[in-house]
Design a protein around this motif. Structure first.
Motif, PDB file in Angstrom:
ATOM      1  N   VAL A   1      -5.054  11.088  -7.103  1.00 40.79           N
ATOM      2  CA  VAL A   1      -4.287  10.122  -6.309  1.00 40.79           C
ATOM      3  C   VAL A   1      -5.059   9.730  -5.041  1.00 40.79           C
ATOM      4  CG1 VAL A   1      -2.144   9.765  -5.006  1.00 40.79           C
ATOM      5  CG2 VAL A   1      -2.089  10.914  -7.226  1.00 40.79           C
ATOM      6  N   TYR A   2      -5.756  10.696  -4.427  1.00 38.83           N
ATOM      7  CA  TYR A   2      -6.583  10.346  -3.261  1.00 38.83           C
ATOM      8  C   TYR A   2      -7.646   9.310  -3.647  1.00 38.83           C
ATOM      9  CZ  TYR A   2      -4.606  14.170  -0.503  1.00 38.83           C
ATOM     10  OH  TYR A   2      -3.752  14.976   0.199  1.00 38.83           O
ATOM     11  N   GLN A   3      -8.234   9.475  -4.816  1.00 40.04           N
ATOM     12  CA  GLN A   3      -9.220   8.482  -5.274  1.00 40.04           C
ATOM     13  C   GLN A   3      -8.550   7.118  -5.459  1.00 40.04           C
ATOM     14  OE1 GLN A   3     -12.327   8.776  -5.317  1.00 40.04           O
ATOM     15  NE2 GLN A   3     -12.862  10.918  -5.569  1.00 40.04           N
ATOM     16  N   LEU A   4      -7.341   7.132  -5.971  1.00 38.99           N
ATOM     17  CA  LEU A   4      -6.579   5.886  -6.146  1.00 38.99           C
ATOM     18  C   LEU A   4      -6.345   5.206  -4.799  1.00 38.99           C
ATOM     19  CD1 LEU A   4      -4.898   4.371  -8.449  1.00 38.99           C
ATOM     20  CD2 LEU A   4      -2.926   5.568  -7.528  1.00 38.99           C
ATOM     21  N   PHE A   5      -5.959   5.979  -3.799  1.00 38.84           N
ATOM     22  CA  PHE A   5      -5.741   5.414  -2.456  1.00 38.84           C
ATOM     23  C   PHE A   5      -7.060   4.900  -1.876  1.00 38.84           C
ATOM     24  CE2 PHE A   5      -1.903   8.445  -1.706  1.00 38.84           C
ATOM     25  CZ  PHE A   5      -1.106   7.596  -2.477  1.00 38.84           C
ATOM     26  N   ASN A   6      -8.125   5.671  -2.081  1.00 35.79           N
ATOM     27  CA  ASN A   6      -9.423   5.265  -1.547  1.00 35.79           C
ATOM     28  C   ASN A   6      -9.876   3.932  -2.147  1.00 35.79           C
ATOM     29  OD1 ASN A   6     -11.669   5.871   0.147  1.00 35.79           O
ATOM     30  ND2 ASN A   6     -12.860   6.418  -1.654  1.00 35.79           N
ATOM     31  N   GLN A   7      -9.636   3.761  -3.433  1.00 34.38           N
ATOM     32  CA  GLN A   7      -9.978   2.489  -4.089  1.00 34.38           C
ATOM     33  C   GLN A   7      -9.095   1.348  -3.588  1.00 34.38           C
ATOM     34  OE1 GLN A   7      -9.556   3.224  -8.311  1.00 34.38           O
ATOM     35  NE2 GLN A   7     -10.857   5.046  -8.190  1.00 34.38           N
ATOM     36  N   SER A   8      -7.892   1.681  -3.178  1.00 35.81           N
ATOM     37  CA  SER A   8      -6.932   0.645  -2.778  1.00 35.81           C
ATOM     38  C   SER A   8      -7.111   0.187  -1.329  1.00 35.81           C
ATOM     39  CB  SER A   8      -5.498   1.164  -2.944  1.00 35.81           C
ATOM     40  OG  SER A   8      -5.239   1.532  -4.271  1.00 35.81           O
ATOM     41  N   LEU A   9      -7.688   1.041  -0.485  1.00 36.98           N
ATOM     42  CA  LEU A   9      -7.792   0.720   0.944  1.00 36.98           C
ATOM     43  C   LEU A   9      -9.040  -0.098   1.260  1.00 36.98           C
ATOM     44  CD1 LEU A   9      -6.825   3.984   2.899  1.00 36.98           C
ATOM     45  CD2 LEU A   9      -5.740   1.745   3.116  1.00 36.98           C
ATOM     46  N   VAL A  10      -8.893  -1.078   2.151  1.00 36.74           N
ATOM     47  CA  VAL A  10     -10.059  -1.803   2.658  1.00 36.74           C
ATOM     48  C   VAL A  10     -10.815  -0.876   3.618  1.00 36.74           C
ATOM     49  CG1 VAL A  10      -8.878  -4.037   2.497  1.00 36.74           C
ATOM     50  CG2 VAL A  10      -8.786  -2.735   4.641  1.00 36.74           C
ATOM     51  N   PRO A  11     -12.119  -1.140   3.875  1.00 38.81           N
ATOM     52  CA  PRO A  11     -12.828  -0.375   4.907  1.00 38.81           C
ATOM     53  C   PRO A  11     -12.085  -0.483   6.237  1.00 38.81           C
ATOM     54  CG  PRO A  11     -14.369  -1.664   3.623  1.00 38.81           C
ATOM     55  CD  PRO A  11     -12.995  -2.111   3.203  1.00 38.81           C
ATOM     56  N   ARG A  12     -11.968   0.627   6.959  1.00 36.68           N
ATOM     57  CA  ARG A  12     -11.224   0.743   8.216  1.00 36.68           C
ATOM     58  C   ARG A  12      -9.705   0.687   8.007  1.00 36.68           C
ATOM     59  NH1 ARG A  12     -13.584   3.576  11.133  1.00 36.68           N
ATOM     60  NH2 ARG A  12     -13.019   2.699  13.152  1.00 36.68           N
ATOM     61  N   GLY A  13      -9.268   0.822   6.755  1.00 37.35           N
ATOM     62  CA  GLY A  13      -7.838   0.892   6.475  1.00 37.35           C
ATOM     63  C   GLY A  13      -7.280   2.256   6.838  1.00 37.35           C
ATOM     64  N   PHE A  14      -5.953   2.358   6.877  1.00 39.56           N
ATOM     65  CA  PHE A  14      -5.279   3.583   7.347  1.00 39.56           C
ATOM     66  C   PHE A  14      -4.519   4.256   6.195  1.00 39.56           C
ATOM     67  CE2 PHE A  14      -5.631   0.627  10.855  1.00 39.56           C
ATOM     68  CZ  PHE A  14      -6.168   1.419  11.864  1.00 39.56           C
ATOM     69  N   LEU A  15      -4.548   5.585   6.220  1.00 45.27           N
ATOM     70  CA  LEU A  15      -3.825   6.386   5.229  1.00 45.27           C
ATOM     71  C   LEU A  15      -2.927   7.367   5.961  1.00 45.27           C
ATOM     72  CD1 LEU A  15      -3.338   7.423   2.322  1.00 45.27           C
ATOM     73  CD2 LEU A  15      -5.354   8.907   2.623  1.00 45.27           C
ATOM     74  N   CYS A  16      -1.629   7.327   5.667  1.00 45.63           N
ATOM     75  CA  CYS A  16      -0.654   8.212   6.314  1.00 45.63           C
ATOM     76  C   CYS A  16      -0.031   9.127   5.268  1.00 45.63           C
ATOM     77  CB  CYS A  16       0.442   7.401   6.998  1.00 45.63           C
ATOM     78  SG  CYS A  16      -0.160   6.339   8.309  1.00 45.63           S
ATOM     79  N   LEU A  17      -0.120  10.436   5.510  1.00 49.18           N
ATOM     80  CA  LEU A  17       0.427  11.425   4.581  1.00 49.18           C
ATOM     81  C   LEU A  17       1.548  12.207   5.258  1.00 49.18           C
ATOM     82  CD1 LEU A  17      -2.982  12.796   3.228  1.00 49.18           C
ATOM     83  CD2 LEU A  17      -1.536  11.044   2.190  1.00 49.18           C
ATOM     84  N   GLY A  18       2.185  13.091   4.489  1.00 45.45           N
ATOM     85  CA  GLY A  18       3.240  13.936   5.052  1.00 45.45           C
ATOM     86  C   GLY A  18       2.654  15.063   5.893  1.00 45.45           C
ATOM     87  N   SER A  19       3.510  15.700   6.711  1.00 39.10           N
ATOM     88  CA  SER A  19       3.025  16.703   7.659  1.00 39.10           C
ATOM     89  C   SER A  19       2.450  17.941   6.972  1.00 39.10           C
ATOM     90  CB  SER A  19       4.164  17.117   8.596  1.00 39.10           C
ATOM     91  OG  SER A  19       5.236  17.645   7.845  1.00 39.10           O
TER      92      SER A  19
END
Length: 276
Positions: free
Chosen positions: A229-247
């Protein structure tokens, strides 16, 4: 055969039946929480063994739908962890405001509470009209609740307290209509939200996102599925994009860790670095 081994085989067979019959892949979910949910369904359905679910999964549509709901629904609320939203307002929103158009993906949005929180926040920050929010979940019943945006007033009272602690700039009652002990989120908040079914375990990337929010979903996955799933998010985000996860979630020790910097270690806000 030891009882625990027999139970593991039963669970494997139930999950395989769910995947092959309905296409939902729970095979790499963390077993401890999944087992609790499966046993809850077994007891509720007065079944002697977990494997007794298999014919019901294959041939009883009502049972299968309820089972999917029971083992996939996550608990959420509006402005959950208010300090996270304080950090989001101060660290991320000012940077997103500089973009001409912003795409946000709420992955695993459950029943929609955090999606409406984001819509409220963006409205108050004055650039919601330049934002498209994609709200996805694998569970269609949860998505239907999210699209309706109707929540018990008892929950709305808690949401109001969270909103106030999160730095809300108005009165939370400005954002919903109250009727018959329920609160319905105002239709205007939905104008830039697309609700869509998406399975993080099996579906593809959701392209060109500037911000991805996926809080308290990955705790249910094992390490292999978390990395996928992290790879999926990485593919989905533009460079300098933000990723927010749970605590309780982090990209530490994941395959994408080296590509991200932490903006808020406490509230798991990360920014994708430019490619080398």
């Amino acid at each position: 055969m030891p009882e625990k081994l027999a139970e593991k085989i039963e669970v494997d067979l139930v999950l395989e039946a769910i995947y092959k019959r309905h296409g939902y892949d729970f095979r790499n979910y963390a077993r401890s929480s999944l087992m609790r949910r499966l046993h809850y369904v077994r007891q509720k359905s007065s079944l002697k063994r977990l494997s007794d679910m298999i014919p019901l999964v294959l041939y009883d549509e009502a049972f299968a739908n309820q089972l999917l709901l029971d083992i996939s629904v996550t608990v959420t609320e509006m402005f959950r962890d208010p300090e996270f939203f304080v950090e989001l307002r101060s660290l991320v929103i000012p940077l997103l405001k500089t973009y001409p158009f912003v795409k946000i993906w709420h992955a695993g949005c459950a029943t929609g509470e955090e999606v409406y929180s984001m819509a409220v926040l963006l409205e108050e920050e004055g650039f919601y009209d330049r934002v498209q929010i994609y709200a996805t979940d694998m569970n269609q019943e949860s998505l239907t609740t999210a699209e309706e945006g109707i929540y018990p007033l008892e929950s709305i009272r808690k949401f109001t307290k969270n909103y106030q602690k999160s730095g809300g700039k108005s009165s939370f009652s400005d954002y919903y209509h109250a009727k018959y002990q329920m609160g319905k989120m105002k239709e205007d908040l939905k104008r830039n939200i697309v609700f869509s079914q998406h399975n993080l375990a099996t579906d593809n990337a959701f392209g060109e996102m500037h911000l991805i929010i996926c809080r308290n979903v990955l705790i249910y996955f094992d390490k292999q599925l978390q990395n996928q799933v992290y790879q999926l998010f990485n593919q989905s985000l533009v460079p300098r994009g933000f990723l927010c996860l749970g605590s309780k979630e982090s990209i530490e020790f994941s395959d994408i860790q080296s590509q991200y910097e932490a903006l808020s270690s406490k509230w798991r806000i990360f920014r994708k670095q430019l490619p080398l």
